[in-house]
Design a protein around this motif. Sequence first.
Motif, PDB file in Angstrom:
ATOM      1  N   LYS A 174      19.903  41.771 -49.780  1.00  0.00           N
ATOM      2  CA  LYS A 174      20.657  41.491 -48.556  1.00  0.00           C
ATOM      3  C   LYS A 174      21.044  42.817 -47.898  1.00  0.00           C
ATOM      4  CE  LYS A 174      22.620  37.068 -49.993  1.00  0.00           C
ATOM      5  NZ  LYS A 174      23.872  36.284 -50.152  1.00  0.00           N
ATOM      6  N   TRP A 175      20.851  42.882 -46.579  1.00  0.00           N
ATOM      7  CA  TRP A 175      21.093  44.117 -45.832  1.00  0.00           C
ATOM      8  C   TRP A 175      22.045  43.808 -44.688  1.00  0.00           C
ATOM      9  CZ3 TRP A 175      16.515  47.483 -43.553  1.00  0.00           C
ATOM     10  CH2 TRP A 175      17.044  48.646 -42.963  1.00  0.00           C
ATOM     11  N   LEU A 176      23.247  44.382 -44.742  1.00  0.00           N
ATOM     12  CA  LEU A 176      24.204  44.311 -43.640  1.00  0.00           C
ATOM     13  C   LEU A 176      24.030  45.578 -42.816  1.00  0.00           C
ATOM     14  CD1 LEU A 176      26.553  42.918 -42.188  1.00  0.00           C
ATOM     15  CD2 LEU A 176      28.116  44.076 -43.779  1.00  0.00           C
ATOM     16  N   ALA A 177      23.358  45.449 -41.673  1.00  0.00           N
ATOM     17  CA  ALA A 177      23.032  46.590 -40.814  1.00  0.00           C
ATOM     18  C   ALA A 177      24.024  46.634 -39.658  1.00  0.00           C
ATOM     19  CB  ALA A 177      21.605  46.466 -40.292  1.00  0.00           C
ATOM     20  N   LEU A 178      24.582  47.806 -39.415  1.00  0.00           N
ATOM     21  CA  LEU A 178      25.639  47.955 -38.420  1.00  0.00           C
ATOM     22  C   LEU A 178      25.236  48.948 -37.329  1.00  0.00           C
ATOM     23  CD1 LEU A 178      28.669  48.173 -40.889  1.00  0.00           C
ATOM     24  CD2 LEU A 178      27.817  46.136 -39.686  1.00  0.00           C
ATOM     25  N   HIS A 179      25.654  48.633 -36.133  1.00  0.00           N
ATOM     26  CA  HIS A 179      25.592  49.470 -34.936  1.00  0.00           C
ATOM     27  C   HIS A 179      24.253  50.177 -34.761  1.00  0.00           C
ATOM     28  CE1 HIS A 179      27.305  51.109 -31.392  1.00  0.00           C
ATOM     29  NE2 HIS A 179      27.343  52.348 -31.828  1.00  0.00           N
ATOM     30  N   GLY A 180      24.150  51.476 -35.062  1.00  0.00           N
ATOM     31  CA  GLY A 180      22.977  52.255 -34.697  1.00  0.00           C
ATOM     32  C   GLY A 180      21.847  52.277 -35.692  1.00  0.00           C
ATOM     33  N   THR A 181      21.840  51.374 -36.645  1.00  0.00           N
ATOM     34  CA  THR A 181      20.803  51.377 -37.674  1.00  0.00           C
ATOM     35  C   THR A 181      19.402  51.323 -37.073  1.00  0.00           C
ATOM     36  OG1 THR A 181      22.286  50.363 -39.325  1.00  0.00           O
ATOM     37  CG2 THR A 181      19.929  50.111 -39.688  1.00  0.00           C
ATOM     38  N   ASN A 182      19.232  50.679 -35.917  1.00  0.00           N
ATOM     39  CA  ASN A 182      17.902  50.504 -35.320  1.00  0.00           C
ATOM     40  C   ASN A 182      17.593  51.530 -34.223  1.00  0.00           C
ATOM     41  OD1 ASN A 182      19.564  49.611 -33.262  1.00  0.00           O
ATOM     42  ND2 ASN A 182      18.449  47.706 -32.877  1.00  0.00           N
ATOM     43  N   SER A 183      18.220  52.699 -34.288  1.00  0.00           N
ATOM     44  CA  SER A 183      18.074  53.667 -33.196  1.00  0.00           C
ATOM     45  C   SER A 183      17.218  54.866 -33.582  1.00  0.00           C
ATOM     46  CB  SER A 183      19.451  54.157 -32.734  1.00  0.00           C
ATOM     47  OG  SER A 183      20.117  54.859 -33.773  1.00  0.00           O
ATOM     48  N   ILE A 184      16.332  55.237 -32.646  1.00  0.00           N
ATOM     49  CA  ILE A 184      15.627  56.518 -32.655  1.00  0.00           C
ATOM     50  C   ILE A 184      15.895  57.152 -31.301  1.00  0.00           C
ATOM     51  CG2 ILE A 184      13.384  57.665 -32.739  1.00  0.00           C
ATOM     52  CD1 ILE A 184      12.345  55.340 -34.417  1.00  0.00           C
ATOM     53  N   LEU A 185      16.346  58.404 -31.276  1.00  0.00           N
ATOM     54  CA  LEU A 185      16.728  59.062 -30.031  1.00  0.00           C
ATOM     55  C   LEU A 185      15.970  60.368 -29.856  1.00  0.00           C
ATOM     56  CD1 LEU A 185      20.611  58.651 -30.349  1.00  0.00           C
ATOM     57  CD2 LEU A 185      19.008  57.078 -29.275  1.00  0.00           C
ATOM     58  N   ARG A 186      15.413  60.554 -28.673  1.00  0.00           N
ATOM     59  CA  ARG A 186      14.752  61.805 -28.321  1.00  0.00           C
ATOM     60  C   ARG A 186      15.257  62.257 -26.951  1.00  0.00           C
ATOM     61  NH1 ARG A 186      13.965  61.215 -32.850  1.00  0.00           N
ATOM     62  NH2 ARG A 186      11.991  60.946 -34.010  1.00  0.00           N
ATOM     63  N   PHE A 187      15.839  63.437 -26.891  1.00  0.00           N
ATOM     64  CA  PHE A 187      16.367  63.950 -25.634  1.00  0.00           C
ATOM     65  C   PHE A 187      15.255  64.656 -24.866  1.00  0.00           C
ATOM     66  CE2 PHE A 187      20.088  63.004 -27.983  1.00  0.00           C
ATOM     67  CZ  PHE A 187      21.103  62.798 -27.054  1.00  0.00           C
ATOM     68  N   THR A 188      14.973  64.164 -23.652  1.00  0.00           N
ATOM     69  CA  THR A 188      13.900  64.698 -22.821  1.00  0.00           C
ATOM     70  C   THR A 188      14.461  65.109 -21.469  1.00  0.00           C
ATOM     71  OG1 THR A 188      13.263  62.628 -21.720  1.00  0.00           O
ATOM     72  CG2 THR A 188      12.396  63.005 -23.951  1.00  0.00           C
ATOM     73  N   GLU A 189      13.624  65.716 -20.652  1.00  0.00           N
ATOM     74  CA  GLU A 189      14.056  66.134 -19.322  1.00  0.00           C
ATOM     75  C   GLU A 189      14.383  64.951 -18.425  1.00  0.00           C
ATOM     76  OE1 GLU A 189      11.142  68.701 -17.665  1.00  0.00           O
ATOM     77  OE2 GLU A 189      11.521  70.339 -19.091  1.00  0.00           O
ATOM     78  N   THR A 190      13.809  63.797 -18.715  1.00  0.00           N
ATOM     79  CA  THR A 190      14.043  62.620 -17.883  1.00  0.00           C
ATOM     80  C   THR A 190      15.087  61.673 -18.465  1.00  0.00           C
ATOM     81  OG1 THR A 190      12.170  61.513 -18.958  1.00  0.00           O
ATOM     82  CG2 THR A 190      11.725  62.697 -16.905  1.00  0.00           C
ATOM     83  N   GLY A 191      15.707  62.060 -19.579  1.00  0.00           N
ATOM     84  CA  GLY A 191      16.739  61.235 -20.177  1.00  0.00           C
ATOM     85  C   GLY A 191      16.496  61.008 -21.656  1.00  0.00           C
ATOM     86  N   VAL A 192      17.342  60.195 -22.249  1.00  0.00           N
ATOM     87  CA  VAL A 192      17.219  59.883 -23.674  1.00  0.00           C
ATOM     88  C   VAL A 192      16.131  58.831 -23.850  1.00  0.00           C
ATOM     89  CG1 VAL A 192      18.397  59.104 -25.748  1.00  0.00           C
ATOM     90  CG2 VAL A 192      19.669  60.383 -24.013  1.00  0.00           C
ATOM     91  N   ASP A 193      15.126  59.173 -24.634  1.00  0.00           N
ATOM     92  CA  ASP A 193      14.020  58.264 -24.907  1.00  0.00           C
ATOM     93  C   ASP A 193      14.209  57.656 -26.297  1.00  0.00           C
ATOM     94  OD1 ASP A 193      11.656  56.900 -24.565  1.00  0.00           O
ATOM     95  OD2 ASP A 193      10.390  58.564 -25.200  1.00  0.00           O
ATOM     96  N   CYS A 194      13.755  56.426 -26.442  1.00  0.00           N
ATOM     97  CA  CYS A 194      13.818  55.717 -27.724  1.00  0.00           C
ATOM     98  C   CYS A 194      12.404  55.261 -28.055  1.00  0.00           C
ATOM     99  CB  CYS A 194      14.774  54.530 -27.644  1.00  0.00           C
ATOM    100  SG  CYS A 194      16.451  54.994 -27.152  1.00  0.00           S
ATOM    101  N   PRO A 195      11.560  56.158 -28.539  1.00  0.00           N
ATOM    102  CA  PRO A 195      10.133  55.880 -28.668  1.00  0.00           C
ATOM    103  C   PRO A 195       9.827  54.879 -29.781  1.00  0.00           C
ATOM    104  CG  PRO A 195      10.651  57.998 -29.657  1.00  0.00           C
ATOM    105  CD  PRO A 195      11.904  57.529 -28.977  1.00  0.00           C
ATOM    106  N   ASP A 196       8.692  54.213 -29.619  1.00  0.00           N
ATOM    107  CA  ASP A 196       8.236  53.238 -30.617  1.00  0.00           C
ATOM    108  C   ASP A 196       7.467  53.965 -31.716  1.00  0.00           C
ATOM    109  OD1 ASP A 196       9.331  51.303 -28.994  1.00  0.00           O
ATOM    110  OD2 ASP A 196       7.446  50.903 -27.955  1.00  0.00           O
ATOM    111  N   GLU A 197       8.190  54.729 -32.515  1.00  0.00           N
ATOM    112  CA  GLU A 197       7.564  55.549 -33.551  1.00  0.00           C
ATOM    113  C   GLU A 197       7.517  54.869 -34.916  1.00  0.00           C
ATOM    114  OE1 GLU A 197       9.018  59.919 -31.804  1.00  0.00           O
ATOM    115  OE2 GLU A 197       9.799  59.156 -33.705  1.00  0.00           O
TER     116      GLU A 197
END
Length: 246
Positions: free
Chosen positions: A81-104
């Motif tokens: 059993k996994w209790l996942a909270l808030h940002g567990t599903n986040s990937i963040l990449r800071f780019t010139e056009t904004g914060v990207d969340c790529p499908d990596e």
Amino acid sequence: MAERIDAHFVAAGKYHDIDFARLEILKLLAEHPQIRTTVACDYADTERLSQCRFLVTYTCDLMPGEPEAAAIRSWLEQGGKWLALHGTNSILRFTETGVDCPDERSDVMEMLGTQFKAHPPIGPFTVEVVDKDHEFTRGIDDFEVVDELYLSKTTAEIDTLMQTRFEGEATGFVDADWPETVVPILYTRDIGEGRIVYNTLGHCRGHYDLPDMEPFYAHPERCAWDYPVYYDLLRRGLGWAMRTGD
């Protein structure tokens, strides 16, 4: 006499007051003296996880490696059993056009059922209880909360228990423009004999959590942690995780 229950807690990542969240979750775990918890800053200790009934995660921009993700999935399929909270599903990449969340990491995001894509500025929104008969929601009415609203892409079949709606701009993100969207807030996802419960609420940030951007963040944020209903949801999540079976 209550039986011993082993748990593993991963609390780490960026841009959040992980120390605060870690302590609050540990306080809730300590309400049950039979729970014996190990705490980690990454997903590396899959051997320990294999000995545990449940996993709790409060992270941001922290992914398990591919072998670790495979081990977690196998553990879930066997009844974990996994209790996942808030940002567990986040990937963040800071780019010139904004914060990207790529499908990596499709392996992780498919397992979790959603992937974070953006959030609007912190503000109020209404959480709608979709399934009023579930153990996580029974007796809870729709409520207002001020929090960081996680806008996500659904990546697999989920059972939404609470949701909200959003239309507007997620300022600063590559995926900034959002038509009217139904946003899962609390949901479950079954993996084999196991289950994930994901609660997207619970942003927090202290004075010192943006070291590369603002050495001193003037206005700490506690968001859903300021609301008794959030602690009620966390306690219900832990109560579910402690049991064998569903």
